[in-house]
Enzyme design. Structure first.
Site, PDB file in Angstrom:
ATOM      1  N   HIS A  31      33.950  45.815  40.630  1.00  0.00           N
ATOM      2  CA  HIS A  31      32.873  44.831  40.585  1.00  0.00           C
ATOM      3  C   HIS A  31      31.555  45.570  40.404  1.00  0.00           C
ATOM      4  CE1 HIS A  31      30.119  41.633  41.956  1.00  0.00           C
ATOM      5  NE2 HIS A  31      31.097  40.793  41.658  1.00  0.00           N
ATOM      6  N   GLU A  68      37.736  37.472  41.382  1.00  0.00           N
ATOM      7  CA  GLU A  68      38.410  36.866  40.229  1.00  0.00           C
ATOM      8  C   GLU A  68      39.917  37.069  40.275  1.00  0.00           C
ATOM      9  OE1 GLU A  68      36.846  38.049  36.497  1.00  0.00           O
ATOM     10  OE2 GLU A  68      35.139  36.685  36.605  1.00  0.00           O
TER      11      GLU A  68
END
Length: 366
Positions: free
Chosen positions: A251, A306
């Site tokens: 991320h 996600e």
């Protein structure tokens, strides 16, 4: 100069706190792990809007207000019926939310306005999706909570408890995430003393961009491939050997574990054995992290939100076209909280730019 204002502090907020180095996300002082696993969507939305948790009476009133505002108006139905079939869902949301911009939404924005917009978004999504599929519209039910009603309107049947639990956890975890692109867009619009609908329309337009609200389709592809092959380690090793990016890991903000991923995993571990896609996601994460450390030692590549979001979308059979709209159905709470906060101590956003063009008249002196 920092392109894209990266690292530049643009405002003060008491809504949320992100610590990317240590993997922390805090809403109004509360760690995200506690929120996702102990509270419902409505309770956490109340926390973001009001700055405190509701008591039983306040929670009942909020749920009733959300239920009351779920219903589409006749003119919204007419617009929805006349939109082109090739208009994507985020554009549909932008259009219908924009149609809400009546004199009711004057400056300053209010929590009641925020609740109304939050309530109507799932209905817009469900109406449009079922119309495109040639299915009759399923009206909202007032005896169902916010997330449960969303799934009910999409499918026409009451959802399984595991589906509601997993999607509700995801939506709580994506309600708010600091000064991201769409939130910044909403606050900039609000800083002109424009109305809440205009600010949220700006945010939806920003969320539509694939660099911000892009669907976790790459993770879906990975899970599908592993499910078909049956050998998790073989598939992941092949990808790493071919220097492919492993979708759902790493991320840009969190250099360690994404706290939203950890919280979502804790929820899904309680549902082991209830859905094959949730079970598969847990297995894939364990194998992938082990192999990533083997192939890329010291990089600290862990699952992001996600990854488990994709597993949830698979488990509830949500069409990929609805991933970003569903994200929007949760983030609307964060957007509206920021717009209301902006209005409380408003200053017009007016950053400067650095001119790098030519000067035709070279005699000009500065």
């Amino acid at each position: 100069m920092q392109k894209g204002l990266k690292g530049i502090v643009a405002t003060e907020t008491s809504i949320s706190f992100i610590d990317g180095d240590n993997g922390r996300l805090v809403y109004r002082g509360y760690e995200i792990n506690d929120l996702a696993n102990k509270y419902c969507f409505e309770e956490v939305a109340y926390l973001l809007w009001y700055g405190q948790f509701p008591n039983d009476v306040e929670l009942k009133i909020l749920k009733e207000e959300l239920q009351k505002n779920r219903h589409l108006t006749p003119y919204q139905i007419e617009i929805l019926n006349n939109l082109p079939t090739n208009m994507e869902m985020m554009s549909v949301l932008r259009t219908i939310i924009s149609s809400e911009g009546t004199s009711e939404y004057s400056w300053k924005p209010t929590i009641s306005q925020a609740i109304k917009l939050t309530a109507i978004i799932p209905t817009i999504i469900a109406y449009r999706k079922r119309k495109l599929d040639g299915k009759p519209f399923v009206p909202p039910r007032d005896n169902l909570n916010h997330v449960e009603n969303y799934l009910y309107m999409l499918n026409g049947t009451e959802p399984q408890s595991a589906q509601v639990t997993s999607l509700e956890s995801y939506m709580i975890l994506t309600l708010e995430h600091g000064m991201n692109a769409s939130t910044f867009s909403a606050r900039v619009t609000a800083s002109t003393e424009s109305d809440l609908v205009s600010a949220i329309t700006s945010a939806i337009g920003t969320m539509k961009g694939p660099l911000h609200g892009g669907a976790p389709s790459g993770v879906i592809d990975l899970l599908n491939e592993i499910s078909s092959d049956g050998d998790t380690e073989k598939v992941i090793r092949n990808k790493l050997n071919q220097k492919e990016k492993l979708m759902g890991f790493g991320h840009r903000v969190y250099i360690t574990h994404d706290p939203r991923s950890i919280a979502l995993k804790q929820t899904l571990l309680k549902l082991i054995g209830e859905d094959k896609w949730l079970d598969l996601a847990v297995e894939v994460e364990k194998c992938a992290i082990r192999l990533l450390e083997e192939y890329k030692p010291g990089r600290k590549l862990y699952t992001n939100v996600e990854f488990y979001a994709a597993a949830i979308m698979k488990s509830i059979n949500l069409d990929p076209s609805l991933f970003t709209p569903t994200f929007t159905a949760s983030r609307i709470v964060g957007w509206t909280s920021h717009v209301i906060e902006q209005a409380e101590d408003n200053t017009l956003y007016r950053p400067q730019s650095l001119y790098i063009g030519k000067f035709i008249n070279e005699t000009v002196k500065f």
